[in-house]
Design a protein around this motif. Sequence first.
Motif, PDB file in Angstrom:
ATOM      1  N   MET A  49     -12.306   0.420   1.149  1.00  0.00           N
ATOM      2  CA  MET A  49     -11.221  -0.060   0.308  1.00  0.00           C
ATOM      3  C   MET A  49     -11.701  -0.700  -0.990  1.00  0.00           C
ATOM      4  O   MET A  49     -11.031  -0.603  -2.001  1.00  0.00           O
ATOM      5  CB  MET A  49     -10.386  -1.102   1.075  1.00  0.00           C
ATOM      6  CG  MET A  49      -9.768  -0.580   2.355  1.00  0.00           C
ATOM      7  SD  MET A  49      -8.498   0.658   2.068  1.00  0.00           S
ATOM      8  CE  MET A  49      -7.037  -0.360   2.063  1.00  0.00           C
ATOM      9  N   ASN A  50     -12.824  -1.375  -0.948  1.00  0.00           N
ATOM     10  CA  ASN A  50     -13.095  -2.226  -2.105  1.00  0.00           C
ATOM     11  C   ASN A  50     -14.578  -2.421  -2.400  1.00  0.00           C
ATOM     12  O   ASN A  50     -15.048  -3.549  -2.510  1.00  0.00           O
ATOM     13  CB  ASN A  50     -12.405  -3.581  -1.896  1.00  0.00           C
ATOM     14  CG  ASN A  50     -12.319  -4.372  -3.188  1.00  0.00           C
ATOM     15  OD1 ASN A  50     -12.336  -3.805  -4.273  1.00  0.00           O
ATOM     16  ND2 ASN A  50     -12.230  -5.689  -3.067  1.00  0.00           N
ATOM     17  N   TRP A  86      -4.265  -6.901  -1.062  1.00  0.00           N
ATOM     18  CA  TRP A  86      -5.488  -6.616  -0.291  1.00  0.00           C
ATOM     19  C   TRP A  86      -6.368  -7.847  -0.156  1.00  0.00           C
ATOM     20  O   TRP A  86      -7.013  -8.060   0.878  1.00  0.00           O
ATOM     21  CB  TRP A  86      -6.278  -5.484  -0.959  1.00  0.00           C
ATOM     22  CG  TRP A  86      -7.710  -5.462  -0.516  1.00  0.00           C
ATOM     23  CD1 TRP A  86      -8.802  -5.925  -1.184  1.00  0.00           C
ATOM     24  CD2 TRP A  86      -8.196  -4.990   0.749  1.00  0.00           C
ATOM     25  NE1 TRP A  86      -9.939  -5.783  -0.434  1.00  0.00           N
ATOM     26  CE2 TRP A  86      -9.589  -5.213   0.765  1.00  0.00           C
ATOM     27  CE3 TRP A  86      -7.589  -4.417   1.868  1.00  0.00           C
ATOM     28  CZ2 TRP A  86     -10.379  -4.878   1.852  1.00  0.00           C
ATOM     29  CZ3 TRP A  86      -8.382  -4.074   2.950  1.00  0.00           C
ATOM     30  CH2 TRP A  86      -9.750  -4.306   2.938  1.00  0.00           C
ATOM     31  N   PHE A 129      -9.682   0.954  -3.991  1.00  0.00           N
ATOM     32  CA  PHE A 129      -9.098   0.362  -5.201  1.00  0.00           C
ATOM     33  C   PHE A 129      -9.985   0.526  -6.443  1.00  0.00           C
ATOM     34  O   PHE A 129      -9.472   0.840  -7.515  1.00  0.00           O
ATOM     35  CB  PHE A 129      -8.784  -1.119  -4.968  1.00  0.00           C
ATOM     36  CG  PHE A 129      -7.652  -1.341  -4.015  1.00  0.00           C
ATOM     37  CD1 PHE A 129      -6.332  -1.071  -4.400  1.00  0.00           C
ATOM     38  CD2 PHE A 129      -7.873  -1.807  -2.724  1.00  0.00           C
ATOM     39  CE1 PHE A 129      -5.266  -1.270  -3.522  1.00  0.00           C
ATOM     40  CE2 PHE A 129      -6.820  -1.999  -1.845  1.00  0.00           C
ATOM     41  CZ  PHE A 129      -5.513  -1.731  -2.235  1.00  0.00           C
ATOM     42  N   TYR A 178      -3.586  -4.219  -4.757  1.00  0.00           N
ATOM     43  CA  TYR A 178      -4.943  -4.762  -4.854  1.00  0.00           C
ATOM     44  C   TYR A 178      -4.921  -6.283  -4.617  1.00  0.00           C
ATOM     45  O   TYR A 178      -5.777  -6.845  -3.924  1.00  0.00           O
ATOM     46  CB  TYR A 178      -5.512  -4.449  -6.231  1.00  0.00           C
ATOM     47  CG  TYR A 178      -7.034  -4.367  -6.301  1.00  0.00           C
ATOM     48  CD1 TYR A 178      -7.833  -4.677  -5.202  1.00  0.00           C
ATOM     49  CD2 TYR A 178      -7.662  -3.965  -7.474  1.00  0.00           C
ATOM     50  CE1 TYR A 178      -9.210  -4.586  -5.284  1.00  0.00           C
ATOM     51  CE2 TYR A 178      -9.045  -3.877  -7.559  1.00  0.00           C
ATOM     52  CZ  TYR A 178      -9.825  -4.189  -6.463  1.00  0.00           C
ATOM     53  OH  TYR A 178     -11.195  -4.100  -6.541  1.00  0.00           O
ATOM     54  N   MET A 217      -7.288   5.697   2.223  1.00  0.00           N
ATOM     55  CA  MET A 217      -6.947   4.275   2.312  1.00  0.00           C
ATOM     56  C   MET A 217      -5.889   4.053   3.380  1.00  0.00           C
ATOM     57  O   MET A 217      -5.955   3.112   4.173  1.00  0.00           O
ATOM     58  CB  MET A 217      -6.449   3.749   0.956  1.00  0.00           C
ATOM     59  CG  MET A 217      -7.549   3.678  -0.104  1.00  0.00           C
ATOM     60  SD  MET A 217      -6.917   3.381  -1.765  1.00  0.00           S
ATOM     61  CE  MET A 217      -6.731   1.589  -1.745  1.00  0.00           C
ATOM     62  N   MET A 245       2.276   1.750  -3.330  1.00  0.00           N
ATOM     63  CA  MET A 245       1.272   2.274  -4.253  1.00  0.00           C
ATOM     64  C   MET A 245       1.072   3.772  -4.024  1.00  0.00           C
ATOM     65  O   MET A 245       0.976   4.559  -4.975  1.00  0.00           O
ATOM     66  CB  MET A 245      -0.059   1.543  -4.064  1.00  0.00           C
ATOM     67  CG  MET A 245      -1.144   2.025  -5.025  1.00  0.00           C
ATOM     68  SD  MET A 245      -2.807   1.504  -4.539  1.00  0.00           S
ATOM     69  CE  MET A 245      -3.293   2.862  -3.487  1.00  0.00           C
ATOM     70  N   LEU A 297       0.842  -1.202   0.000  1.00  0.00           N
ATOM     71  CA  LEU A 297       0.000   0.000   0.000  1.00  0.00           C
ATOM     72  C   LEU A 297       0.878   1.253   0.000  1.00  0.00           C
ATOM     73  O   LEU A 297       0.635   2.195  -0.763  1.00  0.00           O
ATOM     74  CB  LEU A 297      -0.933  -0.004   1.218  1.00  0.00           C
ATOM     75  CG  LEU A 297      -1.875   1.211   1.313  1.00  0.00           C
ATOM     76  CD1 LEU A 297      -2.896   1.196   0.172  1.00  0.00           C
ATOM     77  CD2 LEU A 297      -2.616   1.249   2.656  1.00  0.00           C
ATOM     78  N   TRP A 318      -0.458  -0.316  -7.981  1.00  0.00           N
ATOM     79  CA  TRP A 318      -1.871  -0.440  -7.613  1.00  0.00           C
ATOM     80  C   TRP A 318      -2.317  -1.902  -7.693  1.00  0.00           C
ATOM     81  O   TRP A 318      -2.963  -2.424  -6.779  1.00  0.00           O
ATOM     82  CB  TRP A 318      -2.712   0.436  -8.541  1.00  0.00           C
ATOM     83  CG  TRP A 318      -4.194   0.153  -8.500  1.00  0.00           C
ATOM     84  CD1 TRP A 318      -5.099   0.652  -7.618  1.00  0.00           C
ATOM     85  CD2 TRP A 318      -4.924  -0.715  -9.381  1.00  0.00           C
ATOM     86  NE1 TRP A 318      -6.356   0.160  -7.883  1.00  0.00           N
ATOM     87  CE2 TRP A 318      -6.282  -0.682  -8.957  1.00  0.00           C
ATOM     88  CE3 TRP A 318      -4.580  -1.503 -10.476  1.00  0.00           C
ATOM     89  CZ2 TRP A 318      -7.277  -1.420  -9.609  1.00  0.00           C
ATOM     90  CZ3 TRP A 318      -5.573  -2.226 -11.115  1.00  0.00           C
ATOM     91  CH2 TRP A 318      -6.906  -2.186 -10.680  1.00  0.00           C
ATOM     92  N   ALA A 358     -12.087  -4.911 -10.459  1.00  0.00           N
ATOM     93  CA  ALA A 358     -11.046  -4.371 -11.362  1.00  0.00           C
ATOM     94  C   ALA A 358     -11.519  -4.370 -12.817  1.00  0.00           C
ATOM     95  O   ALA A 358     -10.818  -4.800 -13.724  1.00  0.00           O
ATOM     96  CB  ALA A 358      -9.748  -5.151 -11.225  1.00  0.00           C
ATOM     97  N   ASP A 400      -8.928   2.349  -9.838  1.00  0.00           N
ATOM     98  CA  ASP A 400      -9.012   1.575 -11.084  1.00  0.00           C
ATOM     99  C   ASP A 400      -9.608   2.445 -12.190  1.00  0.00           C
ATOM    100  O   ASP A 400      -9.052   2.550 -13.283  1.00  0.00           O
ATOM    101  CB  ASP A 400      -9.885   0.335 -10.848  1.00  0.00           C
ATOM    102  CG  ASP A 400     -10.003  -0.556 -12.090  1.00  0.00           C
ATOM    103  OD1 ASP A 400      -9.068  -0.537 -12.921  1.00  0.00           O
ATOM    104  OD2 ASP A 400     -11.014  -1.281 -12.206  1.00  0.00           O
ATOM    105  N   THR A 404      -5.799   8.185  -1.603  1.00  0.00           N
ATOM    106  CA  THR A 404      -4.694   7.422  -0.994  1.00  0.00           C
ATOM    107  C   THR A 404      -4.572   7.745   0.495  1.00  0.00           C
ATOM    108  O   THR A 404      -4.300   6.859   1.304  1.00  0.00           O
ATOM    109  CB  THR A 404      -3.369   7.688  -1.719  1.00  0.00           C
ATOM    110  OG1 THR A 404      -3.156   9.092  -1.842  1.00  0.00           O
ATOM    111  CG2 THR A 404      -3.360   7.043  -3.095  1.00  0.00           C
TER     112      THR A 404
END
Lengths: 377, 448
Positions: free
Chosen positions: A114-115, A94, A146, A91, A187, A64, A61, A87, A256, A150, A184
Amino acid sequence: MKYSIVHSIVFFSIILVLGSCGNKDKGTTVPEGNPSDREAMLKNVADNIVIPANAKFEIKLDNMIAKSDVFRNNPTVTTLSEYRIAWAEAYIEWQKIGIFDFGPAADVALNSYMNVYPANVSNINANILSGNANLEVFESYSAQGFPAIDYLINGSADTDDDIVALYVTGEDADKRKAYLLRLTNQMHAKFEAVNAAWKGDYRNTFVSSTGTGLNASTSVMVNGIVFYYERFIRSGKFGIPSGAMTGTPLNASVEAYYKKDIGKILAQTAQQAFVDYFNGKGVTTGIEGPSLKTYLNALDAKDATTKQPLSEIINNQFTVVDSKLNVLSDNLSNEVLTNKAAMVAVYNEMQKAVRMLKVDMTSALSVTITYTDNDGD
Amino acid sequence: MMNVKSYFLKSTPVAPLVVFRIGLGIMLFVSIIRFWANGWIEDLYIRPDYFFPYYGFEFVRPLGAYTYGLFAICGLSALFVALGFYYRLSILTLFLSFTYIELIDKTTYLNHYYFVSMICFLMIFLPAQVYFSIDAYRNRKIEATHIPLWCIDALKLFVLFLYVFAGLAKINPDWLLQAMPLKIWLPAHNDMPVIGFLFNYTWVAYAFSWFGCLYDLSIAFLLWNKQTRPVAYVLVIAFHVLTSLLFPIGIFPYVMIVTALIFFSPEFHQKVIESLQRLFFFSNEKMLYAKADYVYSSYGQHFVKGIFFAFFVVQLLLPLRFLCYPGSLFWTEQGYRFSWRVMLMEKAGYAQFTVRDETGKFIVVNNNEFLTVLQEKMMATQPDMMLQYAHILAEYYARHGFHNPQVYADTYVTLNGRLGKMLIDPTVDLAKEEESFASKNWILLYNE
């Protein structure tokens, strides 16, 4: 009232006679390990899985974020491609810690920040323009983390040059860069809160709470990971995009989506992380320690007819899931469009695993499932 | 041989019934407070969007915010029962309000709530207010020291029913030969201080299973018998305290500990009353000492005896009604409720419902949108709740774009450590099935 004594004796006798008939086929399997060792399992989870996995993710992380900063300060095709690599690595990493969806991660709702995908493009664009959009609200979940990155680095324009141009000459270039920084930072802040808790007091709290009641660690952990498997791995990655749950395939709902080619590796990583967690495999050591598997074995949980251990049955199902995952191509969005049956097949096998985990395993552990399905929300 | 006619002429001191009245009232009062304090009124009766009424009692509807009022009435009447204040009205109100609460949602069904309801029902007809009560204090004409013996024996008999049926239910291969579900439940408590380590041993689960069975079958008889009573009561305390430590069964253990006192002698209860008098500074002289019998009117006596007779016939048959249904009772749960099958099985399930219509449209239902965590958990193992839920879904989706929705259940249920299996025929459209006392042919039987 003498008749009551007579009655008692009669009843006692009935019981004894009935009981002596078939009490000889008691289980002969010797349990492996000591069932009382929930503490050993919790220790292994904390010290050999969660904490080192978090440390590994932290590196990815941070990397990234560093690449993101480089890109923001100097947006070029080169810095963009480096950002993308970092990234994607983060990911993938993660996927190994998203599973720890209990304790501190549940407290800060880490997954929500995060996701959450598919990314909501209109919210992302609105947030970029506003510059101070609240990232802590439900509407912003799918505009950060993420999936949002993306979109911003892989999908916001057709070519790499066009994407870079958005950050150099684009009308809102500065606001765009500012938003990347906000993402960022967010995160980092969310993850570090969880990471710090595990490295701090929570580790001991977790290990010492050895009961099986609603708020004891085993229960909290099992609820967290089974929920994660059901909702984020089975439904999120396969059930919803494949249309297995609604009849409507949504190829843009894969993880993604804009990067196109890492969907399969993300899913495989998450699946493998779950399998390793179940088997207590140390993240840095690669050695299996006390785990849900050994605990189930110690409890002698098995199929009553075949005598096959439940842990083995579950691991076999994981193998079936793997085999269905392996045949997919890297671009899951494409698979939804052209090879939907293969995506549904993964969902179906994961669904069988969910049942074993949620019903057979939790019942054998005498752990209460405290959450309910929340699929498709 | 006991002559029936002379038996019904026997009288006995009222003290045991009075102490029972006080104990029952106080326990229910505390229970209501506890329920309220835990936020359960909100969680169980106000927050859910849907409820699962009992078959035949669909008219019992949730009351929304008024539920608090219902609980207040229930708690207050429990207190009045304890005090013997407008006893008849209070016990009737207690019975009705308590039973109404229980009938709102079968999700919360517990044997001991049913037990309390039934005990309150019996108490409506018993003269528990004629001694050491505000009613008797205010109207000395109703005061009496003795009541018909059958009044107290009826309570004992009901307690005996509970224990014996609970014990008979334990005479099954899972319980006695596999030590299930204790073999699953006990190791989960192996971190308990002092005795926890024992729960790692299989033989302990067997010991608990066998002891539990023998206890249930014999304890009422041991309590009834004067010689064995002291030992039996120690067992009652030990057994129920242990169960309260191990299982989340609320006030039930304490209800049983207090209820078992009914078997004690009138002299014992008289002493209890006297110490209560001293505690609250009642002057003794106001209490009646000369024997005075409470006598039912001739009409009243026949009426009550008739009701009690019918009551016990029903109580005898209800737990046995499962014999009319095919398959394993624990699996199908046809005839499971109201039958004193207490803490007998470890059952867990997962039920996913798919709603379809003729156009081919379908959706896998997110149960969380409709049910609370507890409701989903209970529904996922109980076929009649699944059926009710299927109707809730059919109605909902009919209003949301599905034409003549069909509802199919994909179920996976584990019982006493066996691997999960399908409970409901997945090809049956549950939206078309109706509840009845007939056996449900869409429940798949368990083939071992």
